[in-house]
Design a protein around this motif. Sequence first.
Motif, PDB file in Angstrom:
ATOM      1  N   VAL A 234      39.387  71.548  26.483  1.00 52.47           N
ATOM      2  CA  VAL A 234      40.566  72.344  26.077  1.00 52.47           C
ATOM      3  C   VAL A 234      40.582  73.091  25.094  1.00 52.47           C
ATOM      4  O   VAL A 234      40.883  74.948  25.169  1.00 52.47           O
ATOM      5  CB  VAL A 234      41.616  70.736  26.453  1.00 52.47           C
ATOM      6  CG1 VAL A 234      42.801  71.290  25.170  1.00 52.47           C
ATOM      7  CG2 VAL A 234      41.603  70.167  27.147  1.00 52.47           C
ATOM      8  N   ARG A 235      39.580  72.937  24.039  1.00 50.98           N
ATOM      9  CA  ARG A 235      38.928  74.094  23.128  1.00 50.98           C
ATOM     10  C   ARG A 235      38.712  75.199  23.367  1.00 50.98           C
ATOM     11  O   ARG A 235      39.244  75.568  22.966  1.00 50.98           O
ATOM     12  CB  ARG A 235      38.421  72.946  21.838  1.00 50.98           C
ATOM     13  CG  ARG A 235      38.029  73.470  20.704  1.00 50.98           C
ATOM     14  CD  ARG A 235      37.304  73.209  19.696  1.00 50.98           C
ATOM     15  NE  ARG A 235      37.469  71.970  19.236  1.00 50.98           N
ATOM     16  CZ  ARG A 235      37.674  70.772  18.747  1.00 50.98           C
ATOM     17  NH1 ARG A 235      36.008  70.649  19.177  1.00 50.98           N
ATOM     18  NH2 ARG A 235      38.225  69.484  18.993  1.00 50.98           N
TER      19      ARG A 235
ATOM     20  N   GLU B  80      38.719  76.506  27.024  1.00 44.68           N
ATOM     21  CA  GLU B  80      40.307  77.393  27.109  1.00 44.68           C
ATOM     22  C   GLU B  80      40.515  77.458  26.335  1.00 44.68           C
ATOM     23  O   GLU B  80      41.055  78.936  26.331  1.00 44.68           O
ATOM     24  CB  GLU B  80      41.014  76.388  28.156  1.00 44.68           C
ATOM     25  CG  GLU B  80      39.869  76.023  29.307  1.00 44.68           C
ATOM     26  CD  GLU B  80      38.587  77.006  30.102  1.00 44.68           C
ATOM     27  OE1 GLU B  80      39.549  77.923  30.333  1.00 44.68           O
ATOM     28  OE2 GLU B  80      37.546  76.750  31.256  1.00 44.68           O
ATOM     29  N   LYS B  81      41.264  77.063  24.791  1.00 51.25           N
ATOM     30  CA  LYS B  81      42.093  77.626  24.527  1.00 51.25           C
ATOM     31  C   LYS B  81      41.759  78.584  23.253  1.00 51.25           C
ATOM     32  O   LYS B  81      42.240  79.556  22.804  1.00 51.25           O
ATOM     33  CB  LYS B  81      42.517  76.527  23.027  1.00 51.25           C
ATOM     34  CG  LYS B  81      43.742  77.034  22.262  1.00 51.25           C
ATOM     35  CD  LYS B  81      43.899  75.932  21.408  1.00 51.25           C
ATOM     36  CE  LYS B  81      45.157  75.756  20.366  1.00 51.25           C
ATOM     37  NZ  LYS B  81      45.156  74.990  19.482  1.00 51.25           N
ATOM     38  N   ASN B  82      39.690  79.002  23.434  1.00 52.54           N
ATOM     39  CA  ASN B  82      39.761  79.294  21.745  1.00 52.54           C
ATOM     40  C   ASN B  82      38.735  80.458  22.895  1.00 52.54           C
ATOM     41  O   ASN B  82      37.283  80.669  22.306  1.00 52.54           O
ATOM     42  CB  ASN B  82      38.950  78.635  21.314  1.00 52.54           C
ATOM     43  CG  ASN B  82      39.948  78.159  20.783  1.00 52.54           C
ATOM     44  OD1 ASN B  82      40.583  79.002  19.563  1.00 52.54           O
ATOM     45  ND2 ASN B  82      40.018  77.264  20.235  1.00 52.54           N
ATOM     46  N   ARG B  83      39.171  81.263  23.748  1.00 48.07           N
ATOM     47  CA  ARG B  83      37.967  81.731  25.366  1.00 48.07           C
ATOM     48  C   ARG B  83      37.213  83.217  24.138  1.00 48.07           C
ATOM     49  O   ARG B  83      36.327  83.470  24.518  1.00 48.07           O
ATOM     50  CB  ARG B  83      38.788  82.768  26.078  1.00 48.07           C
ATOM     51  CG  ARG B  83      39.090  81.375  26.977  1.00 48.07           C
ATOM     52  CD  ARG B  83      37.960  80.768  28.255  1.00 48.07           C
ATOM     53  NE  ARG B  83      36.883  81.774  28.610  1.00 48.07           N
ATOM     54  CZ  ARG B  83      36.277  81.392  28.967  1.00 48.07           C
ATOM     55  NH1 ARG B  83      35.548  80.433  29.166  1.00 48.07           N
ATOM     56  NH2 ARG B  83      35.634  82.610  29.969  1.00 48.07           N
TER      57      ARG B  83
END
Length: 190
Positions: free
Chosen positions: A24-25, A27-30
């Motif tokens: 999740v982290r 993907e959230k911080n691409r």
Amino acid sequence: MNIHSTKSELPAEQREELLSVLKVRFEKNRSRHKEFEWADVQAKLEANAGKLWSLNEMERTGGEPDVVGYDKNSDEYIFYDCSAESPKGRRSLCYDPEALESRKEYKPADSAVKMAEAMGVELLTEAQYKELQQLGEFDKKTSSWIITPTDIRKLGGAIFCDRRYNTVFTYHNGAESYYAARGFRGSLRI
């Protein structure tokens, strides 16, 4: 022997939970790792149970580890603590065991160097800290111990960094000092 060597594998449920949080982290911080794919990172993580344990320690102490790079020569992904402020579970620490030993009273619970070793991670260097600050704004209210050059440490000092006034600063203190708003950020190669 450190804690890392005695607890090298997470139970399956905890491993899956950690992988989910990391995904999740990721993907959230691409913007931190545009050129990488989570499936490749996950495969590397699943093949390195001991390193997954260290990542869990980073997460457990509030570091919010995330992928920040890849070393083609060693075929390793590089994780740094990416929490907005210095990890809460790693504050109020002096710099290293020698500094802790030198305190006669009001000793902190631990030192940054010893805790990092127990977690199986390394403190960031000054260059790594500045690289991290290119990925976002970190330590706007806190500060983080970084690896101190031997010459400075021999004289009783240690260095730390923070971000103030939209600028990254490097400072010095006595290695035995500790503050509620100073911790350390770790790096881990997998």
